[in-house]
Design an enzyme around this catalytic site. Structure first.
Site, PDB file in Angstrom:
ATOM      1  N   GLN A 247       0.835  -1.201   0.000  1.00  0.00           N
ATOM      2  CA  GLN A 247       0.000   0.000   0.000  1.00  0.00           C
ATOM      3  C   GLN A 247       0.872   1.254   0.000  1.00  0.00           C
ATOM      4  O   GLN A 247       1.812   1.367   0.779  1.00  0.00           O
ATOM      5  CB  GLN A 247      -0.925   0.041   1.214  1.00  0.00           C
ATOM      6  CG  GLN A 247      -1.900   1.221   1.128  1.00  0.00           C
ATOM      7  CD  GLN A 247      -2.816   1.331   2.317  1.00  0.00           C
ATOM      8  OE1 GLN A 247      -2.405   1.775   3.373  1.00  0.00           O
ATOM      9  NE2 GLN A 247      -4.068   0.934   2.140  1.00  0.00           N
TER      10      GLN A 247
ATOM     11  N   CYS B 170      -7.132   6.246   4.995  1.00  0.00           N
ATOM     12  CA  CYS B 170      -6.583   6.514   6.324  1.00  0.00           C
ATOM     13  C   CYS B 170      -7.109   7.842   6.856  1.00  0.00           C
ATOM     14  O   CYS B 170      -6.982   8.877   6.196  1.00  0.00           O
ATOM     15  CB  CYS B 170      -5.064   6.541   6.274  1.00  0.00           C
ATOM     16  SG  CYS B 170      -4.306   6.871   7.887  1.00  0.00           S
TER      17      CYS B 170
ATOM     18  N   ASN C 202     -15.363  -3.326   4.660  1.00  0.00           N
ATOM     19  CA  ASN C 202     -14.449  -3.175   5.788  1.00  0.00           C
ATOM     20  C   ASN C 202     -15.137  -2.350   6.875  1.00  0.00           C
ATOM     21  O   ASN C 202     -15.926  -1.464   6.574  1.00  0.00           O
ATOM     22  CB  ASN C 202     -13.162  -2.493   5.297  1.00  0.00           C
ATOM     23  CG  ASN C 202     -12.165  -2.195   6.396  1.00  0.00           C
ATOM     24  OD1 ASN C 202     -11.702  -1.070   6.537  1.00  0.00           O
ATOM     25  ND2 ASN C 202     -11.810  -3.194   7.167  1.00  0.00           N
TER      26      ASN C 202
ATOM     27  N   GLY D 164      -9.344  -5.863   9.758  1.00  0.00           N
ATOM     28  CA  GLY D 164      -8.241  -5.075  10.294  1.00  0.00           C
ATOM     29  C   GLY D 164      -8.057  -5.266  11.776  1.00  0.00           C
ATOM     30  O   GLY D 164      -7.447  -6.232  12.234  1.00  0.00           O
ATOM     31  N   ARG D 165      -8.625  -4.355  12.559  1.00  0.00           N
ATOM     32  CA  ARG D 165      -8.367  -4.336  14.002  1.00  0.00           C
ATOM     33  C   ARG D 165      -8.755  -5.634  14.706  1.00  0.00           C
ATOM     34  O   ARG D 165      -8.130  -6.008  15.704  1.00  0.00           O
ATOM     35  CB  ARG D 165      -9.107  -3.149  14.641  1.00  0.00           C
ATOM     36  CG  ARG D 165      -8.543  -1.793  14.246  1.00  0.00           C
ATOM     37  CD  ARG D 165      -9.425  -0.649  14.739  1.00  0.00           C
ATOM     38  NE  ARG D 165     -10.737  -0.672  14.091  1.00  0.00           N
ATOM     39  CZ  ARG D 165     -11.810  -0.060  14.579  1.00  0.00           C
ATOM     40  NH1 ARG D 165     -11.732   0.597  15.730  1.00  0.00           N
ATOM     41  NH2 ARG D 165     -12.957  -0.097  13.929  1.00  0.00           N
TER      42      ARG D 165
END
Length: 337
Positions: free
Chosen positions: A73, A103, A203, A227-228
């Site tokens: 990325q 982001c 997501n 992700g998290r």
């Protein structure tokens, strides 16, 4: 869930480890692939190649042993710099280039990068066109639903992306202004999925097999970006895959298996970063692994004072050997999903 194609590559289960700065380093990427992720993406790399000589940036680059296909990325706000960075990463071994327009961090958005780009649709188009033209590998894109709740332009950006030649799109179900507060919404992702023909990955707040199925049903997405929820629980990918295939949940991991995975992860961190930096990086991962276990808070206070690799591994072994019982204080505990 069926396999998803990104250019010549196949994500066999549609489950991708989301790129996370300070988290998805090579040891974590390798571990998540072993535990069920169909594709893993590197930490965000700046498009400013003058900064690539720092140790931090070098460690974020592709390395020998990275699982294929190797997805990197990149982030930045200048079309030419992004194109140059994409080309350089391909020369270093990247097989997929992922562009960060999702982001929400201030230090990224203040440089007109990440989700700040969603404010300027012409710049979005310029960057996507430049990067796609610069490389002969698939280019993917990660976005949010918009800048804020009054400016949810994710649908427009998705159409721009498809026209520019982006081969897959990941959408986080929050705006930039939302950061990570509140709950992700999936209606916008569903609209995007209906509007474009490229693969769309949903997501945001996907933290269990049941939630994964709900999000897929709510959005019609081709796959999921996790992700998290993978922090301290890299086996979530195989849990989700098994549930989607069978409708049944896997048994919770026994403490002995968690211990094995954690020690394997620590050893990889120590080797990759070296003794000093590896010890520091390991602290947050141990905190994530043990967060739900009794005695974890006291153990973390002790663990965070340790300064060498052997002591870290020895203390983790001791933590589990002293009858770590789990949420219900049962012998040979199971780790709650």
């Amino acid at each position: 869930m069926s396999a998803v194609r990104i250019g010549p590559y196949t994500v066999h289960n549609g489950l991708i480890l989301a790129p996370m700065a300070g988290v998805t380093d090579q040891p974590f990427r390798q571990l998540c692939r072993q535990l069920g992720a169909g594709l893993v993406v590197s930490e965000m790399v700046t498009s400013d190649m003058s900064l690539w000589n720092s140790r931090k940036s070098r460690l974020r680059m592709i390395h020998a042993g990275d699982p294929e296909p190797r997805s990197v990325q990149i982030a930045g706000g200048d079309a030419q710099m992004m194109a140059d960075a994409a080309r350089a990463n391909v020369e270093l071994g990247a097989q997929i280039i992922d562009i960060n327009m999702g982001c929400p961090a201030k230090k990224v958005c203040n440089k007109a990068a990440g989700s700040a780009l969603l404010k300027d649709e012409q710049l979005v188009n310029d960057i996507l066109q430049a990067v796609v033209a610069a490389v002969d590998v698939p280019v993917t894109l990660k976005i949010r639903t918009g800048w804020d709740r009054d400016n949810r332009n994710g649908l427009t950006v998705a159409k721009i992306a498809e026209q520019a030649g982006i081969q897959a799109l990941a959408v986080h179900g929050r705006t930039r202004a939302d950061l990570y507060t509140g709950e992700a919404e999936y209606d916008t992702i569903a609209m995007i999925k209906q509007a474009v023909s490229i693969p769309v990955f949903a997501n945001g707040d996907i933290d269990s097999p049941e939630k994964a199925r709900h999000v897929l049903q709510a959005t019609g997405a081709d796959g999921l970006l996790i992700g998290r929820a993978a922090q301290g629980r890299p086996w979530i990918f195989r849990e989700i895959e098994h549930y989607l295939l069978t409708g049944k949940t896997l048994p919770a991991l026994q403490s002995s298996e968690v211990e094995r995975i954690l020690l394997e992860h620590l050893a990889a961190l120590h080797v990759f970063y070296g003794d000093v930096m590896g010890v520091r990086i390991a602290r947050k991962h141990v905190g994530w692994y043990l967060a739900t276990l009794p005695g974890a808070r006291e153990f973390r206070a002790l663990f965070n004072r340790l300064e060498d690799t052997e002591a870290q591994c020895a203390n983790v072994r001791e933590f589990f050997s002293q009858g770590c019982k789990g949420p219900d204080n049962q012998n040979d505990k199971e780790v709650a999903a």
